[in-house]
Design an enzyme around this catalytic site. Structure first.
Site: not given
Ligand code: GUN
Length: 291
Positions: A96, A52, A119
């Site tokens: 996350q 990211k 998100d």
């Molecule tokens: N863990 C797995 N996929 C995601 C996501 O799209 N966002 C977040 N914050 N955690 C994740």
């Protein structure tokens, strides 16, 4: 069979975003800024968050990675979220998942300012999505919709079968594909761990979305001739031939499905890169809405 190439499509999206960022910067606007909070040192989460940050650099966003120790308390994490909510420099942020067991994921999701919830996990943003209002659609479902759209795949009137009812993928996917929009207008069947006759439902799918995290679960005999197959699985499986010691495995048994379907997303290189691109799209939206 045609591959739905998430790698190439996501590169196209990043190029589009980078051009917009250049424009924003050259007209004196604020550089979009994404923050990511990582609690602990889970290997997969480390990789996702590092990607990211790398994506932000590529398109010209600012990014901040906040690493918190595995033993961080829920109160400490909530205090950090409060700080990010109020930080005028940050346009959007993510925490996350998964989080360590002693932290309540729901409390964390609810604490994020919906205007910065890139998100799209909080109830307000999920509710807006259900109503078809402008919102942050969570990254994986948004990435899949984008892929269907950019490959001009007809969805209207089609039977879409989704395997898995997670809050992050299966459930929002079922809503997006059944909405009166394009892509959308599908008749949707959402299968889950208590569903019966799963293979029969799958065989009736024009569009099959597998999102259960079980490598190779969908086999050729479960797929209708000419179906569109979307593989959301990215499970790490041991592979001594790889330097990392693992390979990524999808929920679809690619070799037995590939000759039956019309379109398929590979793993890796399908849904994963689209998910990453969607987070950038949401961050740009957040920047525009805030500034
Ligand atoms: N863990 C797995 N996929 C995601 C996501 O799209 N966002 C977040 N914050 N955690 C994740």
């Amino acid at each position: 069979m045609q591959i739905l190439d998430g790698k190439q499509t996501s590169q196209q999206i990043r190029n589009e975003i980078a051009a917009q960022v250049q424009q924003i910067k050259s007209s004196g606007g604020k550089t979009p800024h994404l923050a990511a909070v990582l609690v602990g040192t889970d290997g997969a989460s480390e990789t996702y968050v590092a990607n990211k940050v790398k994506d932000c650099e590529e398109v010209g966003f600012d990014s901040t990675l906040i690493r918190l120790d595995e033993t961080t308390s829920e109160e400490e994490l909530l205090a950090k979220i409060d700080e990010l909510n109020r930080d005028q420099e940050i346009d959007g942020f993510i925490v996350q998942l998964p989080l360590p067991d002693h932290i309540d994921e729901h409390k964390v999701t609810l604490a994020i300012d919906p205007a910065k919830d890139v998100d799209g996990f909080c109830p307000e943003n999920l509710g807006n999505m259900c109503l078809g209002l402008p919102t942050f659609v969570s990254a994986t479902p948004n990435g899949i919709m984008e892929l269907l759209d950019r490959y001009n795949i007809e969805t209207s009137g089609k039977h879409c079968v989704i395997i898995g009812r997670s809050n992050i993928v299966g459930t929002p996917m079922s809503i997006l594909l059944s909405r009166n929009s394009s892509p959308g207008n599908c008749t949707v069947t959402l299968l889950h761990s208590r569903s019966k006759d799963i293979a029969d439902y799958c065989r009736s799918a024009d569009i099959l979305v597998a999102a259960i995290g079980k490598p190779g679960y969908v086999t050729g005999d479960m797929v209708k001739e000419g179906a569109v197959v979307i593989d959301v699985g990215i499970t790490r499986v041991a592979d001594s031939s790889k330097k990392s010691g693992f390979a990524l495995a999808g929920d679809v048994d690619f070799d037995s499905v590939k000759d039956k379907c019309a379109f398929i997303t590979p793993v890796p290189g399908g849904v994963g890169p689209m998910t990453r691109a969607s987070l950038l799209q949401n961050t740009l939206l957040a920047q525009k809405a805030r500034n």
